[in-house]
Design an enzyme around this catalytic site. Structure first.
Site, mmCIF file in Angstrom:
data_model
loop_
_atom_site.group_PDB
_atom_site.id
_atom_site.type_symbol
_atom_site.label_atom_id
_atom_site.label_comp_id
_atom_site.label_asym_id
_atom_site.label_seq_id
_atom_site.Cartn_x
_atom_site.Cartn_y
_atom_site.Cartn_z
ATOM 1 N N GLY A 1 -3.268 10.242 -62.386
ATOM 2 C CA GLY A 1 -4.150 9.112 -62.119
ATOM 3 C C GLY A 1 -5.587 9.539 -61.876
ATOM 4 N N SER A 2 -5.766 10.617 -61.131
ATOM 5 C CA SER A 2 -7.129 11.073 -60.825
ATOM 6 C C SER A 2 -7.865 11.448 -62.100
ATOM 7 C CB SER A 2 -7.098 12.280 -59.879
ATOM 8 O OG SER A 2 -6.505 11.925 -58.657
ATOM 9 N N ASN B 1 -4.037 0.799 -52.946
ATOM 10 C CA ASN B 1 -2.974 1.686 -52.481
ATOM 11 C C ASN B 1 -2.676 1.576 -50.987
ATOM 12 O OD1 ASN B 1 -5.668 2.843 -53.012
ATOM 13 N ND2 ASN B 1 -4.934 4.555 -51.811
ATOM 14 N N GLN C 1 -1.195 1.939 -58.756
ATOM 15 C CA GLN C 1 -0.228 1.358 -57.824
ATOM 16 C C GLN C 1 0.524 0.172 -58.420
ATOM 17 O OE1 GLN C 1 0.806 2.325 -54.794
ATOM 18 N NE2 GLN C 1 -0.571 4.078 -54.722
ATOM 19 N N SER D 1 -0.294 6.504 -63.449
ATOM 20 C CA SER D 1 0.140 7.837 -63.018
ATOM 21 C C SER D 1 1.657 7.919 -62.983
ATOM 22 C CB SER D 1 -0.437 8.116 -61.626
ATOM 23 O OG SER D 1 0.165 9.270 -61.066
ATOM 24 N N HIS E 1 3.817 9.903 -61.210
ATOM 25 C CA HIS E 1 4.584 10.090 -59.969
ATOM 26 C C HIS E 1 4.591 8.883 -59.045
ATOM 27 C CE1 HIS E 1 1.467 11.014 -56.757
ATOM 28 N NE2 HIS E 1 0.727 11.119 -57.838
ATOM 29 N N THR F 1 -3.084 21.987 -74.785
ATOM 30 C CA THR F 1 -1.721 21.793 -75.290
ATOM 31 C C THR F 1 -1.004 20.775 -74.411
ATOM 32 O OG1 THR F 1 -1.687 24.035 -76.136
ATOM 33 C CG2 THR F 1 0.454 22.966 -75.832
ATOM 34 N N CYS G 1 -6.298 11.046 -41.681
ATOM 35 C CA CYS G 1 -5.980 12.182 -40.816
ATOM 36 C C CYS G 1 -5.124 13.230 -41.507
ATOM 37 C CB CYS G 1 -5.226 11.698 -39.589
ATOM 38 S SG CYS G 1 -5.979 12.259 -38.068
HETATM 39 C C1 LIG Z 1 -2.246 7.943 -56.361
HETATM 40 C C2 LIG Z 1 -3.416 7.179 -56.852
HETATM 41 C C3 LIG Z 1 -4.360 7.769 -57.715
HETATM 42 C C4 LIG Z 1 -4.298 9.216 -58.110
HETATM 43 O O1 LIG Z 1 -3.207 9.498 -58.936
HETATM 44 P P1 LIG Z 1 -2.689 11.013 -59.058
HETATM 45 O O2 LIG Z 1 -1.687 10.971 -60.147
HETATM 46 O O3 LIG Z 1 -2.096 11.364 -57.727
HETATM 47 O O4 LIG Z 1 -3.875 11.857 -59.374
HETATM 48 C C5 LIG Z 1 -5.413 6.993 -58.164
HETATM 49 N N1 LIG Z 1 -5.523 5.711 -57.809
HETATM 50 C C6 LIG Z 1 -4.642 5.104 -56.988
HETATM 51 C C7 LIG Z 1 -4.815 3.660 -56.658
HETATM 52 C C8 LIG Z 1 -3.569 5.824 -56.484
HETATM 53 O O5 LIG Z 1 -2.712 5.220 -55.658
#
Ligand SMILES: *Cc1c(COP(=O)(O)O)cnc(C)c1O
Length: 380
Positions: free
Chosen positions: A71-72, A151, A179, A199, A201, A237, A325
């Site tokens: 996602g990042s 999120n 999300q 994303s 995961h 790749t 935190c």
């Molecule tokens: C988790 C998240 C990301 C980042 O995704 P990653 O796969 O962990 O890099 C970006 N945006 C939102 C809203 C997220 O919850």
């Protein structure tokens, strides 16, 4: 399966079917998708098959899917890729104050390059104001990036209304749907967005996998230079096994979306009504209606959210608090501050995010412990 894991917005468990679909690509099917011989072609087929599955989940064409490492990276590629590609059109970007740091810090980085960024306010429920958006638009605006669902508080934004306004001004729209994907139905055509991040995961797929939807006709500069993979938009790749896992996760999500959404909603609504019934001085953060099905975020007044987390962990429960935190930052969350909470109320927040492994029994276990812990911490 029973689970005391209530932090599904942080990450989700890789599904058995997802893992099983990946394993062959770490073993016999180890070819490079760019190779011409049989082994390579087989890997290529697997990647293209996964692309179709990702596309189906958001109703796009598979040609419009770019695989990324999460996602990042999708967020970074969208913002920087568009800003750099279309800089002759203008240098202004509009986003909101409650975006994920992958968006906010991409904006900070673009500001250092000379781009101008407007960070829209949100109301108590976490919603952007469309009038404020209209007023922020100028001749220099090239991109609007507003997340589909938040999120921390789960608020679902009116993306359709946002794209409608953007189109009147020929502005490109990106949405971070990390999300939302797999939890609510998504149709890029109905939403009218030009780019969308997801994303792996966060939807029971592998970490370090993701995709960026990029509508045909929209061009982006690549973040990573190198070979010509992903039509020159993402060199390197391909993570074949990861991409296959992401594809399987999206396929399952697509097939079970309705039941999944209903199930999470049931757990969430039960949790919300029981917290409000059993525990005094609580406040639900975010919107009651426009909310992700699996998200519940409460402030427990007078108690430190971190303290609740530690005590929940002692009884095997995982959840998340209202401050950063855990990442070493003692400041209250920028999202909770933006919806108007004072520092103490923000720090008293506990985010519970449900997943498909949770049962009603698990929620009861959580509720009983939470009631006891909040009582104990308030006496101190
Ligand atoms: C988790 C998240 C990301 C980042 O995704 P990653 O796969 O962990 O890099 C970006 N945006 C939102 C809203 C997220 O919850």
């Amino acid at each position: 399966m029973n689970s005391k894991y209530f932090d599904n917005a942080a990450t989700t468990r890789v599904k058995e079917e997802v893992l099983n679909s990946m394993i062959p690509y770490y073993k016999a099917e180890f070819g490079n998708p760019s190779s011409m011989y049989t082994l390579g072609r087989s890997a290529r087929r697997a990647v293209e098959d996964a692309r179709k599955k990702v596309a189906r989940l958001i109703n796009s064409d598979s040609k419009e899917i770019i695989f990324t490492a999460g996602g990042s990276e999708s967020d970074n590629t969208a913002l920087k890729g568009i800003a750099h590609r279309y800089k002759e059109r203008g240098n202004h970007i509009i986003t909101s104050k409650i975006e994920h740091h992958a968006i906010l810090n991409s904006c900070k980085s673009l500001e250092k390059e000379g781009y101008k960024v407007t960070y829209l306010n949100v109301n108590k429920e976490g919603l952007v104001n469309l009038e404020e958006l209209r007023n922020a638009i100028s001749d220099d605006t090239i991109l609007i990036s507003i997340m589909l669902a938040n999120n921390e508080i789960g608020t679902i934004q009116p993306i359709k209304d946002i794209t409608k306004i953007a189109k009147e001004h020929n502005i490109i729209v990106h949405t971070d749907a990390v999300q939302a994907c797999g939890n609510i139905p998504i149709d890029v055509k109905k939403l009218g967005v030009d780019l969308l991040s997801l994303s792996g995961h966060k939807l029971y797929g592998p970490k370090g996998t993701g995709a960026l939807y990029c509508k045909s006709g929209i061009d982006i500069n690549s973040l990573i230079d190198g070979g010509h993979q992903e039509k020159g938009k993402r060199a390197g790749t391909e993570n074949v096994a990861g991409i296959v896992g992401l594809g399987t996760a999206c396929e399952i999500a697509n097939n079970s979306l309705n039941t999944h959404e209903k199930y999470l909603r049931k757990l969430r609504d039960y949790y919300i009504s029981e917290v409000e019934r059993k525990i005094e001085d609580v406040e639900l953060n975010g919107s009651k209606q426009l909310r992700l099905p699996g998200n519940a975020n409460f402030s427990f007044k007078g108690v430190d959210g971190e303290g609740i987390l530690l005590k929940l962990d002692q009884v095997g429960i995982s959840a998340s608090s209202g401050s950063a935190c855990s990442t070493g930052d003692p400041a209250p969350s920028h999202v909770l501050t933006a919806i108007g909470l004072d520092d103490n109320t923000a720090k008293s927040a506990l985010r519970v995010t449900f997943g498909e492994d949770n049962t009603v029994d698990d929620v009861d276990y959580l509720l009983n412990n939470l009631e006891r812990i909040v009582k104990e911490l308030r006496i101190k």
